[in-house]
Motif scaffolding. Structure first.
Motif, mmCIF file in Angstrom:
data_model
loop_
_atom_site.group_PDB
_atom_site.id
_atom_site.type_symbol
_atom_site.label_atom_id
_atom_site.label_comp_id
_atom_site.label_asym_id
_atom_site.label_seq_id
_atom_site.Cartn_x
_atom_site.Cartn_y
_atom_site.Cartn_z
ATOM 1 N N LEU A 160 25.635 3.384 -76.573
ATOM 2 C CA LEU A 160 26.093 3.056 -77.927
ATOM 3 C C LEU A 160 27.522 2.544 -77.828
ATOM 4 O O LEU A 160 28.429 3.272 -77.406
ATOM 5 C CB LEU A 160 26.051 4.294 -78.827
ATOM 6 N N VAL A 161 27.726 1.299 -78.206
ATOM 7 C CA VAL A 161 29.036 0.674 -78.130
ATOM 8 C C VAL A 161 29.733 0.793 -79.485
ATOM 9 O O VAL A 161 29.224 0.312 -80.490
ATOM 10 C CB VAL A 161 28.922 -0.806 -77.700
ATOM 11 N N ARG A 162 30.858 1.476 -79.501
ATOM 12 C CA ARG A 162 31.680 1.703 -80.694
ATOM 13 C C ARG A 162 30.891 2.255 -81.883
ATOM 14 O O ARG A 162 31.004 1.747 -83.006
ATOM 15 C CB ARG A 162 32.427 0.430 -81.097
ATOM 16 N N PRO A 163 30.083 3.294 -81.677
ATOM 17 C CA PRO A 163 29.367 3.859 -82.833
ATOM 18 C C PRO A 163 30.386 4.387 -83.845
ATOM 19 O O PRO A 163 31.401 4.967 -83.476
ATOM 20 C CB PRO A 163 28.520 4.976 -82.221
ATOM 21 N N GLN A 164 30.098 4.165 -85.118
ATOM 22 C CA GLN A 164 31.059 4.486 -86.169
ATOM 23 C C GLN A 164 30.875 5.871 -86.779
ATOM 24 O O GLN A 164 31.831 6.436 -87.292
ATOM 25 C CB GLN A 164 30.968 3.439 -87.277
ATOM 26 N N TYR A 165 29.669 6.393 -86.769
ATOM 27 C CA TYR A 165 29.387 7.614 -87.502
ATOM 28 C C TYR A 165 28.824 8.703 -86.593
ATOM 29 O O TYR A 165 27.845 8.485 -85.878
ATOM 30 C CB TYR A 165 28.402 7.337 -88.645
ATOM 31 N N ALA A 166 29.443 9.861 -86.662
ATOM 32 C CA ALA A 166 29.003 10.992 -85.836
ATOM 33 C C ALA A 166 27.553 11.367 -86.134
ATOM 34 O O ALA A 166 26.799 11.727 -85.229
ATOM 35 C CB ALA A 166 29.928 12.185 -86.063
ATOM 36 N N LEU A 171 13.647 10.455 -73.538
ATOM 37 C CA LEU A 171 14.853 9.948 -72.887
ATOM 38 C C LEU A 171 15.954 10.994 -72.974
ATOM 39 O O LEU A 171 15.982 11.788 -73.918
ATOM 40 C CB LEU A 171 15.313 8.632 -73.518
ATOM 41 N N SER A 172 16.872 10.983 -72.017
ATOM 42 C CA SER A 172 17.888 12.036 -72.011
ATOM 43 C C SER A 172 19.283 11.582 -71.613
ATOM 44 O O SER A 172 20.210 12.381 -71.623
ATOM 45 C CB SER A 172 17.454 13.161 -71.066
ATOM 46 N N ARG A 173 19.467 10.329 -71.267
ATOM 47 C CA ARG A 173 20.775 9.849 -70.815
ATOM 48 C C ARG A 173 21.431 9.000 -71.899
ATOM 49 O O ARG A 173 20.864 7.994 -72.328
ATOM 50 C CB ARG A 173 20.633 9.039 -69.539
ATOM 51 N N LEU A 174 22.643 9.419 -72.286
ATOM 52 C CA LEU A 174 23.380 8.734 -73.354
ATOM 53 C C LEU A 174 24.803 8.456 -72.893
ATOM 54 O O LEU A 174 25.465 9.326 -72.334
ATOM 55 C CB LEU A 174 23.398 9.593 -74.620
ATOM 56 N N ILE A 175 25.250 7.231 -73.147
ATOM 57 C CA ILE A 175 26.643 6.842 -72.927
ATOM 58 C C ILE A 175 27.203 6.368 -74.258
ATOM 59 O O ILE A 175 26.548 5.616 -74.994
ATOM 60 C CB ILE A 175 26.762 5.724 -71.862
ATOM 61 N N LEU A 176 28.424 6.787 -74.546
ATOM 62 C CA LEU A 176 29.141 6.353 -75.740
ATOM 63 C C LEU A 176 30.365 5.558 -75.296
ATOM 64 O O LEU A 176 31.117 6.010 -74.425
ATOM 65 C CB LEU A 176 29.586 7.556 -76.572
ATOM 66 N N VAL A 177 30.555 4.391 -75.888
ATOM 67 C CA VAL A 177 31.722 3.566 -75.596
ATOM 68 C C VAL A 177 32.618 3.556 -76.821
ATOM 69 O O VAL A 177 32.216 3.083 -77.886
ATOM 70 C CB VAL A 177 31.309 2.122 -75.226
ATOM 71 N N SER A 178 33.793 4.143 -76.690
ATOM 72 C CA SER A 178 34.796 4.175 -77.765
ATOM 73 C C SER A 178 34.229 4.592 -79.116
ATOM 74 O O SER A 178 34.325 3.850 -80.105
ATOM 75 C CB SER A 178 35.473 2.807 -77.894
ATOM 76 N N PHE A 233 23.323 -0.807 -77.608
ATOM 77 C CA PHE A 233 23.257 -0.913 -79.071
ATOM 78 C C PHE A 233 24.682 -1.023 -79.577
ATOM 79 O O PHE A 233 25.572 -0.312 -79.101
ATOM 80 C CB PHE A 233 22.590 0.327 -79.681
ATOM 81 N N GLY A 234 24.906 -1.886 -80.567
ATOM 82 C CA GLY A 234 26.251 -2.108 -81.073
ATOM 83 C C GLY A 234 26.600 -1.239 -82.263
ATOM 84 O O GLY A 234 25.784 -0.453 -82.740
ATOM 85 N N GLU A 278 25.803 16.919 -75.743
ATOM 86 C CA GLU A 278 26.834 17.570 -74.923
ATOM 87 C C GLU A 278 26.970 16.952 -73.537
ATOM 88 O O GLU A 278 28.043 16.999 -72.932
ATOM 89 C CB GLU A 278 26.539 19.067 -74.823
ATOM 90 N N LYS A 279 25.900 16.335 -73.020
ATOM 91 C CA LYS A 279 25.949 15.694 -71.701
ATOM 92 C C LYS A 279 26.344 14.220 -71.772
ATOM 93 O O LYS A 279 26.504 13.585 -70.730
ATOM 94 C CB LYS A 279 24.589 15.791 -71.009
ATOM 95 N N ALA A 280 26.493 13.679 -72.979
ATOM 96 C CA ALA A 280 26.815 12.257 -73.127
ATOM 97 C C ALA A 280 28.125 11.939 -72.410
ATOM 98 O O ALA A 280 29.092 12.689 -72.492
ATOM 99 C CB ALA A 280 26.919 11.886 -74.600
ATOM 100 N N LYS A 281 28.131 10.817 -71.715
ATOM 101 C CA LYS A 281 29.340 10.351 -71.042
ATOM 102 C C LYS A 281 30.061 9.403 -71.986
ATOM 103 O O LYS A 281 29.430 8.625 -72.715
ATOM 104 C CB LYS A 281 28.986 9.646 -69.740
ATOM 105 N N ILE A 282 31.391 9.471 -71.972
ATOM 106 C CA ILE A 282 32.194 8.634 -72.861
ATOM 107 C C ILE A 282 33.086 7.725 -72.018
ATOM 108 O O ILE A 282 33.748 8.191 -71.078
ATOM 109 C CB ILE A 282 33.040 9.495 -73.819
ATOM 110 N N PHE A 283 33.091 6.441 -72.370
ATOM 111 C CA PHE A 283 33.911 5.447 -71.686
ATOM 112 C C PHE A 283 34.717 4.674 -72.714
ATOM 113 O O PHE A 283 34.364 4.621 -73.888
ATOM 114 C CB PHE A 283 33.028 4.478 -70.893
ATOM 115 N N SER A 284 35.778 4.025 -72.252
ATOM 116 C CA SER A 284 36.614 3.258 -73.174
ATOM 117 C C SER A 284 36.234 1.785 -73.249
ATOM 118 O O SER A 284 36.681 1.075 -74.149
ATOM 119 C CB SER A 284 38.090 3.398 -72.791
#
Length: 169
Positions: free
Chosen positions: A13-19, A34-41, A118-119, A63-69
């Protein structure tokens, strides 16, 4: 060879706006294996009460989601990438539907790491963010409203992947 190709697919998820959408995406992913999630900013705290409430029994994914900038950092190590968009344009396409692309994604995920982008909810992915993609996905919708809620879009694609991954009965 991976025994369960769904475990080799990461939703990005790239720059998701809503928690709440982040939490709902986790639930959609868990519903479909599916079980792998990455969040970008992410714009809001992905571990907020709202995200946890919407994730319900999929809090482990949250809780396992990885966060990148940046998307570039997030996509390191992925050998096949697909991007999603509701917007067509001169520099976009060709697009393929989730149903049509799912067999190809499952085939790739059987042997290499796959990412599906996903944007953000308001504008989607930019052309630059779609550049590294090997395929572009568009979910067919009624012409009256082409954009879906982020979690709904993730669910549609994950559902098609799940169905494709099932052994033939």
């Amino acid at each position: 060879m991976v025994t369960d190709p769904l475990q080799n697919i990461t939703i990005v998820l790239v720059r998701p706006q809503y928690a709440g959408n982040i939490g709902s995406v986790c639930r959609a992913m868990k519903n479909t294996g599916l079980s792998r999630l990455i969040l970008v900013s992410p714009e809001q705290d992905p571990l907020s009460g709202e995200a946890r409430m919407m994730a319900t029994s999929a809090k482990d994914i949250l809780e396992k989601a990885k966060i990148f900038s940046s998307p570039e950092e997030a996509l390191e190590g992925f050998r096949w990438i697909a991007g999603t968009s509701a917007r067509k344009g001169i520099d976009r396409g060709p697009f393929i539907s989730p149903r049509e692309i799912s067999p190809e994604i499952i085939k790739h995920a059987s042997s290499i790491p796959v990412a599906i982008l996903f944007g953000p909810e308001d504008r989607g992915l930019t052309n630059r963010e779609l550049d590294p993609c090997h395929a572009l996905i568009q979910i067919p919708t009624h012409p009256g409203l082409s954009s879906l809620n982020l979690a709904q879009a993730v669910l549609v694609l994950c559902y098609e992947l799940y169905l494709t991954s099932l052994p033939e009965l």
